[in-house]
Design a protein around this motif. Structure first.
Motif, PDB file in Angstrom:
ATOM      1  N   GLY A  30      -5.244  10.531  -2.056  1.00 49.70           N
ATOM      2  CA  GLY A  30      -4.239  10.360  -3.100  1.00 49.70           C
ATOM      3  C   GLY A  30      -4.109   8.944  -3.599  1.00 49.70           C
ATOM      4  O   GLY A  30      -5.100   8.251  -3.831  1.00 49.70           O
ATOM      5  N   SER A  31      -2.868   8.510  -3.718  1.00 56.05           N
ATOM      6  CA  SER A  31      -2.576   7.250  -4.395  1.00 56.05           C
ATOM      7  C   SER A  31      -3.284   6.019  -3.841  1.00 56.05           C
ATOM      8  O   SER A  31      -3.657   5.146  -4.619  1.00 56.05           O
ATOM      9  CB  SER A  31      -1.066   7.015  -4.450  1.00 56.05           C
ATOM     10  OG  SER A  31      -0.492   7.150  -3.183  1.00 56.05           O
ATOM     11  N   THR A  52      -1.613  13.314  -0.786  1.00 56.60           N
ATOM     12  CA  THR A  52      -1.316  11.900  -0.956  1.00 56.60           C
ATOM     13  C   THR A  52      -0.374  11.467   0.152  1.00 56.60           C
ATOM     14  O   THR A  52       0.390  12.269   0.678  1.00 56.60           O
ATOM     15  CB  THR A  52      -0.722  11.579  -2.334  1.00 56.60           C
ATOM     16  OG1 THR A  52      -0.683  10.153  -2.492  1.00 56.60           O
ATOM     17  CG2 THR A  52       0.664  12.148  -2.519  1.00 56.60           C
ATOM     18  N   ASP A  54       1.527   8.590  -0.309  1.00 55.96           N
ATOM     19  CA  ASP A  54       2.566   7.804  -0.959  1.00 55.96           C
ATOM     20  C   ASP A  54       3.034   8.533  -2.208  1.00 55.96           C
ATOM     21  O   ASP A  54       2.220   9.056  -2.967  1.00 55.96           O
ATOM     22  CB  ASP A  54       1.976   6.431  -1.338  1.00 55.96           C
ATOM     23  CG  ASP A  54       3.038   5.429  -1.743  1.00 55.96           C
ATOM     24  OD1 ASP A  54       4.231   5.787  -1.777  1.00 55.96           O
ATOM     25  OD2 ASP A  54       2.664   4.279  -2.012  1.00 55.96           O
ATOM     26  N   ARG A  55       4.314   8.571  -2.444  1.00 57.51           N
ATOM     27  CA  ARG A  55       4.845   9.255  -3.627  1.00 57.51           C
ATOM     28  C   ARG A  55       4.476   8.526  -4.912  1.00 57.51           C
ATOM     29  O   ARG A  55       4.218   9.151  -5.923  1.00 57.51           O
ATOM     30  CB  ARG A  55       6.360   9.364  -3.537  1.00 57.51           C
ATOM     31  CG  ARG A  55       6.817  10.318  -2.490  1.00 57.51           C
ATOM     32  CD  ARG A  55       8.338  10.366  -2.458  1.00 57.51           C
ATOM     33  NE  ARG A  55       8.787  11.197  -1.378  1.00 57.51           N
ATOM     34  CZ  ARG A  55       9.267  12.407  -1.537  1.00 57.51           C
ATOM     35  NH1 ARG A  55       9.370  12.913  -2.739  1.00 57.51           N
ATOM     36  NH2 ARG A  55       9.646  13.112  -0.503  1.00 57.51           N
ATOM     37  N   ALA A  56       4.490   7.220  -4.877  1.00 58.28           N
ATOM     38  CA  ALA A  56       4.165   6.433  -6.070  1.00 58.28           C
ATOM     39  C   ALA A  56       2.692   6.038  -6.042  1.00 58.28           C
ATOM     40  O   ALA A  56       2.120   5.824  -4.989  1.00 58.28           O
ATOM     41  CB  ALA A  56       5.034   5.170  -6.114  1.00 58.28           C
ATOM     42  N   GLY A  57       2.121   5.978  -7.223  1.00 62.13           N
ATOM     43  CA  GLY A  57       0.732   5.564  -7.304  1.00 62.13           C
ATOM     44  C   GLY A  57       0.456   4.940  -8.658  1.00 62.13           C
ATOM     45  O   GLY A  57       1.164   5.220  -9.624  1.00 62.13           O
ATOM     46  N   ASP A  75      -1.400  21.307  -4.385  1.00 59.78           N
ATOM     47  CA  ASP A  75      -0.410  21.041  -3.345  1.00 59.78           C
ATOM     48  C   ASP A  75      -0.811  21.774  -2.070  1.00 59.78           C
ATOM     49  O   ASP A  75      -0.207  22.770  -1.679  1.00 59.78           O
ATOM     50  CB  ASP A  75       0.973  21.471  -3.824  1.00 59.78           C
ATOM     51  CG  ASP A  75       2.080  21.058  -2.875  1.00 59.78           C
ATOM     52  OD1 ASP A  75       1.816  20.281  -1.935  1.00 59.78           O
ATOM     53  OD2 ASP A  75       3.214  21.522  -3.074  1.00 59.78           O
TER      54      ASP A  75
END
Length: 99
Positions: A30-31, A52, A54-57, A75
């Motif tokens: 992911g990120s 991922t 991390d939620r933010a990327g 997902d």
């Protein structure tokens, strides 16, 4: 095997593909690897996210528009093991047929 800590992954991928880049990237992390994968992608390439940490990327919107990239998220943690296996079997068949 490439090591993103020491190798310029995008440059190596582009060199190995004659400057074209990767048509499909399976991003299982992911990120943390989004930008590295994004830079290695060819025009009209797809990046498929399976997970991922991390939620933010980062999101390279310029590359997204100019290179006409597609991003696909699956997902996988929300799916049963059987459903995940079915998805991977379908992907495997398509990839084997593309070669």
């Amino acid at each position: 095997m490439l090591n993103s800590a020491t190798d310029d992954v995008a440059a190596i991928i582009k060199e190995k593909t004659g400057g074209h880049g990767a048509d499909i990237v399976f991003n299982t992390v992911g990120s943390p690897y989004f930008e590295i994968a994004n830079n290695a992608m060819a025009k009209r390439a797809r990046q498929i996210f399976l997970l991922t940490f991390d939620r933010a990327g980062p999101f390279g919107i310029f590359n997204f528009f100019r290179r006409r990239h597609k991003y696909i998220g699956v997902d996988t943690p929300a799916l049963s093991s059987v459903k995940r296996a079915c998805i991977f079997d379908k992907l495997k068949a398509k990839l084997e047929g593309a070669s």
